[in-house]
Design an enzyme around this catalytic site. Structure first.
Site, mmCIF file in Angstrom:
data_model
loop_
_atom_site.group_PDB
_atom_site.id
_atom_site.type_symbol
_atom_site.label_atom_id
_atom_site.label_comp_id
_atom_site.label_asym_id
_atom_site.label_seq_id
_atom_site.Cartn_x
_atom_site.Cartn_y
_atom_site.Cartn_z
ATOM 1 N N SER A 77 24.239 38.683 -12.697
ATOM 2 C CA SER A 77 23.722 39.974 -13.170
ATOM 3 C C SER A 77 24.008 40.177 -14.652
ATOM 4 O O SER A 77 24.915 39.556 -15.211
ATOM 5 C CB SER A 77 24.367 41.120 -12.380
ATOM 6 O OG SER A 77 24.166 40.927 -10.997
HETATM 7 N N1 SAM Z 1 27.787 39.020 -8.338
HETATM 8 C C1 SAM Z 1 27.040 37.842 -8.745
HETATM 9 C C2 SAM Z 1 27.577 37.229 -10.008
HETATM 10 O O1 SAM Z 1 28.452 37.803 -10.638
HETATM 11 O O2 SAM Z 1 27.105 36.124 -10.347
HETATM 12 C C3 SAM Z 1 25.568 38.104 -8.851
HETATM 13 C C4 SAM Z 1 24.919 37.771 -7.596
HETATM 14 S S1 SAM Z 1 23.193 37.746 -7.366
HETATM 15 C C5 SAM Z 1 22.506 39.070 -8.274
HETATM 16 C C6 SAM Z 1 23.195 38.278 -5.652
HETATM 17 C C7 SAM Z 1 23.785 37.278 -4.684
HETATM 18 O O3 SAM Z 1 23.782 37.865 -3.380
HETATM 19 C C8 SAM Z 1 23.005 35.970 -4.566
HETATM 20 O O4 SAM Z 1 23.840 34.907 -4.882
HETATM 21 C C9 SAM Z 1 22.580 35.948 -3.091
HETATM 22 O O5 SAM Z 1 22.567 34.642 -2.540
HETATM 23 C C10 SAM Z 1 23.621 36.823 -2.446
HETATM 24 N N2 SAM Z 1 23.264 37.404 -1.147
HETATM 25 C C11 SAM Z 1 22.094 37.942 -0.738
HETATM 26 N N3 SAM Z 1 22.200 38.406 0.530
HETATM 27 C C12 SAM Z 1 23.487 38.158 0.919
HETATM 28 C C13 SAM Z 1 24.223 38.401 2.120
HETATM 29 N N4 SAM Z 1 23.683 39.002 3.167
HETATM 30 N N5 SAM Z 1 25.509 38.009 2.156
HETATM 31 C C14 SAM Z 1 26.096 37.398 1.092
HETATM 32 N N6 SAM Z 1 25.447 37.135 -0.054
HETATM 33 C C15 SAM Z 1 24.160 37.516 -0.148
#
Ligand code: SAM
Length: 214
Positions: free
Chosen positions: A62
């Site tokens: 993000s």
């Molecule tokens: N916080 C992260 C960082 O600092 O890099 C940004 C993450 S990205 C915007 C959102 C993440 O949520 C993705 O890696 C995606 O695979 C994960 N995601 C989506 N649905 C999910 C779920 N149900 N459980 C765990 N992770 C999930």
């Protein structure tokens, strides 16, 4: 990887302080964590631009302002146990780990979870635990949490996450329909069965995929 300290300082001044990020703990954490190491090498040159960047598996790290905004909304004072849904690169979890006592972060893509764990270890961050699984179900065995944050957007606020908050705990989660435009929702558990809701504004996140997501 030289020269990034100056860029990190500039990012804190221009993209955070100059906007509405004022919590000293959040500003200090954002000034300390090396965002460049959480980013694939080919994009590192843009590590301190205020924008999301690809991290593989079709996912993104993000933008720094959004990480700061969500962290600030959690109202951490230090000493808390925090749950993050969507570890991605591990960057936001590292920021949370600089302020809170213990952080658990869940990622559904195994390669991302493995890499996040490796990067956090290499950075000497010991109070963040990365778990691979569906974060919409929370983490019952470590609940209740002082704060929970989801960094992917679901169709509604997952009920399971609300139930894993302590009384007075905060949950910050992007919620929206199809497409990439959602509202950032903050829930505060004010009593066993009472939750207050606030809208923190428009955001754009990748989808939350899981039992209580898409
Ligand atoms: N916080 C992260 C960082 O600092 O890099 C940004 C993450 S990205 C915007 C959102 C993440 O949520 C993705 O890696 C995606 O695979 C994960 N995601 C989506 N649905 C999910 C779920 N149900 N459980 C765990 N992770 C999930």
């Amino acid at each position: 990887m030289g020269g990034f300290a100056k860029e990190r300082g500039r990012m804190v001044e221009r993209h955070l302080k100059a906007r509405d990020i004022s919590d000293p703990k959040v500003l200090a954490a954002m000034g300390k964590v090396r965002r460049e190491v959480f980013i694939p090498e080919q994009f590192r040159i843009n590590a301190y631009a205020d924008r999301p960047l690809p991290i593989g598996e079709g996912q993104t790290i993000s933008q720094p302002y959004i990480v700061a905004l969500m962290t600030q909304a959690l109202e951490l004072k230090g000493g808390e146990t925090v749950l993050e849904i969507g570890a991605g690169s591990g960057y936001a979890a590292a920021i949370l780990g600089k302020i809170a006592d213990q952080v658990f972060t869940i990622e559904r893509h195994q390669p991302l979870a493995d890499l996040a764990r490796k990067t956090l270890k290499a950075e000497g961050i010991k109070n963040v635990t990365v778990i691979c699984g569906d974060g919409t179900k929370g983490l019952e065995k470590e609940a209740p949490f002082d704060a929970i944050v989801a960094t992917a957007a679901g169709p509604k606020v997952p009920e399971t996450l609300k139930k894993q908050l302590k009384i007075s705990g905060r949950l910050v989660v992007p919620v929206g329909g199809a497409g990439y435009f959602q509202r950032l929702i903050k829930i505060t558990r004010t009593a066993e069965d009472k939750f207050e809701q606030a809208d923190l504004g428009g955001v754009s996140f990748v989808p939350l995929i899981g039992e209580e997501g898409y």
